[in-house]
Design a protein around this motif. Sequence first.
Motif, PDB file in Angstrom:
ATOM      1  N   UNK A 100       0.800  -1.215   0.000  1.00  0.00           N
ATOM      2  CA  UNK A 100       0.000   0.000   0.000  1.00  0.00           C
ATOM      3  C   UNK A 100       0.832   1.265   0.000  1.00  0.00           C
ATOM      4  N   UNK A 101       1.826   1.342   0.891  1.00  0.00           N
ATOM      5  CA  UNK A 101       2.660   2.540   0.962  1.00  0.00           C
ATOM      6  C   UNK A 101       3.493   2.702  -0.311  1.00  0.00           C
ATOM      7  N   UNK A 102       4.043   1.598  -0.808  1.00  0.00           N
ATOM      8  CA  UNK A 102       4.827   1.674  -2.042  1.00  0.00           C
ATOM      9  C   UNK A 102       3.956   2.150  -3.196  1.00  0.00           C
ATOM     10  N   UNK A 103       2.736   1.634  -3.284  1.00  0.00           N
ATOM     11  CA  UNK A 103       1.842   2.011  -4.371  1.00  0.00           C
ATOM     12  C   UNK A 103       1.522   3.500  -4.323  1.00  0.00           C
ATOM     13  N   UNK A 104       1.278   4.038  -3.132  1.00  0.00           N
ATOM     14  CA  UNK A 104       0.959   5.464  -3.022  1.00  0.00           C
ATOM     15  C   UNK A 104       2.178   6.323  -3.333  1.00  0.00           C
ATOM     16  N   UNK A 105       3.376   5.875  -2.914  1.00  0.00           N
ATOM     17  CA  UNK A 105       4.601   6.611  -3.238  1.00  0.00           C
ATOM     18  C   UNK A 105       4.838   6.637  -4.746  1.00  0.00           C
ATOM     19  N   UNK A 106       4.603   5.504  -5.391  1.00  0.00           N
ATOM     20  CA  UNK A 106       4.774   5.413  -6.850  1.00  0.00           C
ATOM     21  C   UNK A 106       3.797   6.348  -7.557  1.00  0.00           C
ATOM     22  N   UNK A 107       2.534   6.313  -7.145  1.00  0.00           N
ATOM     23  CA  UNK A 107       1.523   7.126  -7.815  1.00  0.00           C
ATOM     24  C   UNK A 107       1.743   8.619  -7.587  1.00  0.00           C
ATOM     25  N   UNK A 108       2.389   8.973  -6.474  1.00  0.00           N
ATOM     26  CA  UNK A 108       2.689  10.383  -6.194  1.00  0.00           C
ATOM     27  C   UNK A 108       4.051  10.796  -6.737  1.00  0.00           C
ATOM     28  N   UNK A 109       4.811   9.861  -7.290  1.00  0.00           N
ATOM     29  CA  UNK A 109       6.104  10.180  -7.886  1.00  0.00           C
ATOM     30  C   UNK A 109       7.164  10.581  -6.873  1.00  0.00           C
ATOM     31  N   UNK A 110       7.188   9.917  -5.713  1.00  0.00           N
ATOM     32  CA  UNK A 110       8.115  10.287  -4.645  1.00  0.00           C
ATOM     33  C   UNK A 110       9.404   9.463  -4.704  1.00  0.00           C
ATOM     34  N   UNK A 111      10.508  10.090  -4.311  1.00  0.00           N
ATOM     35  CA  UNK A 111      11.752   9.347  -4.148  1.00  0.00           C
ATOM     36  C   UNK A 111      11.538   8.310  -3.054  1.00  0.00           C
ATOM     37  N   UNK A 112      11.983   7.090  -3.306  1.00  0.00           N
ATOM     38  CA  UNK A 112      11.573   5.968  -2.472  1.00  0.00           C
ATOM     39  C   UNK A 112      12.780   5.223  -1.918  1.00  0.00           C
ATOM     40  N   UNK A 113      12.839   5.128  -0.583  1.00  0.00           N
ATOM     41  CA  UNK A 113      13.850   4.344   0.112  1.00  0.00           C
ATOM     42  C   UNK A 113      13.141   3.187   0.813  1.00  0.00           C
ATOM     43  N   UNK A 114      13.568   1.953   0.537  1.00  0.00           N
ATOM     44  CA  UNK A 114      12.891   0.784   1.090  1.00  0.00           C
ATOM     45  C   UNK A 114      13.847   0.017   1.992  1.00  0.00           C
ATOM     46  N   UNK A 115      13.389  -0.247   3.211  1.00  0.00           N
ATOM     47  CA  UNK A 115      14.223  -0.907   4.208  1.00  0.00           C
ATOM     48  C   UNK A 115      14.428  -2.385   3.888  1.00  0.00           C
ATOM     49  N   UNK A 116      15.624  -2.858   4.138  1.00  0.00           N
ATOM     50  CA  UNK A 116      15.939  -4.277   4.017  1.00  0.00           C
ATOM     51  C   UNK A 116      15.711  -4.931   5.376  1.00  0.00           C
ATOM     52  N   UNK A 117      14.661  -5.719   5.468  1.00  0.00           N
ATOM     53  CA  UNK A 117      14.394  -6.490   6.683  1.00  0.00           C
ATOM     54  C   UNK A 117      13.904  -7.860   6.263  1.00  0.00           C
ATOM     55  N   UNK A 118      13.750  -8.750   7.241  1.00  0.00           N
ATOM     56  CA  UNK A 118      13.157 -10.052   6.931  1.00  0.00           C
ATOM     57  C   UNK A 118      11.749  -9.809   6.397  1.00  0.00           C
ATOM     58  N   UNK A 119      11.499 -10.287   5.193  1.00  0.00           N
ATOM     59  CA  UNK A 119      10.221 -10.000   4.547  1.00  0.00           C
ATOM     60  C   UNK A 119       9.464 -11.287   4.230  1.00  0.00           C
ATOM     61  N   UNK A 120       8.154 -11.165   4.179  1.00  0.00           N
ATOM     62  CA  UNK A 120       7.336 -12.256   3.653  1.00  0.00           C
ATOM     63  C   UNK A 120       7.521 -12.300   2.135  1.00  0.00           C
ATOM     64  N   UNK A 121       7.157 -13.416   1.539  1.00  0.00           N
ATOM     65  CA  UNK A 121       7.290 -13.561   0.100  1.00  0.00           C
ATOM     66  C   UNK A 121       6.507 -12.495  -0.641  1.00  0.00           C
ATOM     67  N   UNK A 122       5.394 -12.064  -0.055  1.00  0.00           N
ATOM     68  CA  UNK A 122       4.595 -10.983  -0.656  1.00  0.00           C
ATOM     69  C   UNK A 122       5.445  -9.740  -0.892  1.00  0.00           C
ATOM     70  N   UNK A 123       6.258  -9.363   0.114  1.00  0.00           N
ATOM     71  CA  UNK A 123       7.098  -8.177  -0.013  1.00  0.00           C
ATOM     72  C   UNK A 123       8.165  -8.356  -1.083  1.00  0.00           C
ATOM     73  N   UNK A 124       8.769  -9.543  -1.124  1.00  0.00           N
ATOM     74  CA  UNK A 124       9.789  -9.816  -2.136  1.00  0.00           C
ATOM     75  C   UNK A 124       9.196  -9.693  -3.536  1.00  0.00           C
ATOM     76  N   UNK A 125       7.992 -10.208  -3.714  1.00  0.00           N
ATOM     77  CA  UNK A 125       7.341 -10.141  -5.023  1.00  0.00           C
ATOM     78  C   UNK A 125       7.001  -8.701  -5.404  1.00  0.00           C
ATOM     79  N   UNK A 126       6.613  -7.892  -4.407  1.00  0.00           N
ATOM     80  CA  UNK A 126       6.336  -6.478  -4.665  1.00  0.00           C
ATOM     81  C   UNK A 126       7.583  -5.768  -5.175  1.00  0.00           C
ATOM     82  N   UNK A 127       8.723  -6.042  -4.558  1.00  0.00           N
ATOM     83  CA  UNK A 127       9.971  -5.402  -4.974  1.00  0.00           C
ATOM     84  C   UNK A 127      10.412  -5.871  -6.356  1.00  0.00           C
ATOM     85  N   UNK A 128      10.164  -7.131  -6.669  1.00  0.00           N
ATOM     86  CA  UNK A 128      10.488  -7.626  -8.016  1.00  0.00           C
ATOM     87  C   UNK A 128       9.660  -6.888  -9.066  1.00  0.00           C
ATOM     88  N   UNK A 129       8.381  -6.666  -8.758  1.00  0.00           N
ATOM     89  CA  UNK A 129       7.523  -5.929  -9.690  1.00  0.00           C
ATOM     90  C   UNK A 129       7.959  -4.472  -9.787  1.00  0.00           C
TER      91      UNK A 129
END
Length: 298
Positions: A195-224
Amino acid sequence: MRSAYERFTDELPARVQREVLLLKEQEVQLVLSDMAAVPFAAAGQLGIPSIGISNFTWYTAYRGMLDHDQLIDLYALYVQMDYYAALPGAKEPRWGRLGQSQFGFYSREVDQQEVNRIRSLLPADKRIVFTALGMKIDAQHISEWRLWADEDVHYIVSANMNVPLSNVTSIPAEYTETQHYVAAADVIVTKAGWGMISEAVCCGKQLFIMERHRMQEDENTLLALASQYPYVSVPWEALKTKSFSELERIGERCGPPQATQGTDRIVAIVRYINEIMTTLQLRRDDHDEANSTIRRLG
């Protein structure tokens, strides 16, 4: 977790029947789920069309945590989905026994007047950094992190983050339309939540994403995201030991972001749902006409 899941599967027949009763009582004509699984089985029993919309299902989310045999019951619910509207990052079985479509990142509508109001409350001569670490963050002594050290940066944080510093503004706990704070910021620092990534993308914001233990859902979001939008990956520990200006130097290698038309994607999803409903109504009309003809001829 296994014991909780086993309780869930033991209760499935009763859960489905309660959902069946609810759909009957409310005279529901379409089920739209963002990926609760039980409604698909209830809709299937009643012949009500169903649409799933999400970037993941709990079936794939749990695949790395539970045995295959344990997931059969969950699979049996999702397979009854009639249509699947897949969002970026979805790596799912071919759900949707009647159809499947792909859609892009989208955001809640942004009211520019509200964004202007928020900006008027923030320092005009500083960069605004929205730092969203998640509602379940377990970070002690967070106000002591070096991240907050830049004097030329003002930070926005969610209400659950206790950072009592003069250069930090907390979003009020009762404020739900946080997309306006995303739009008001210059930079977003966040975990890999869709949700947060999608809103940042739609608003055209510079995006910093933290590296933490993620669920597969998060990994797939970053791949997309990697093929669609530039972002900077930041180690979790770096938030504690580096100022934002130091983190930003890492991001200098990243290309400039461009806003996407999130509202257009919402329109596309609504159009998809309307097309399904129109098609189903035409089929019902044809069926009723055929039955009427048979009765006349009989």
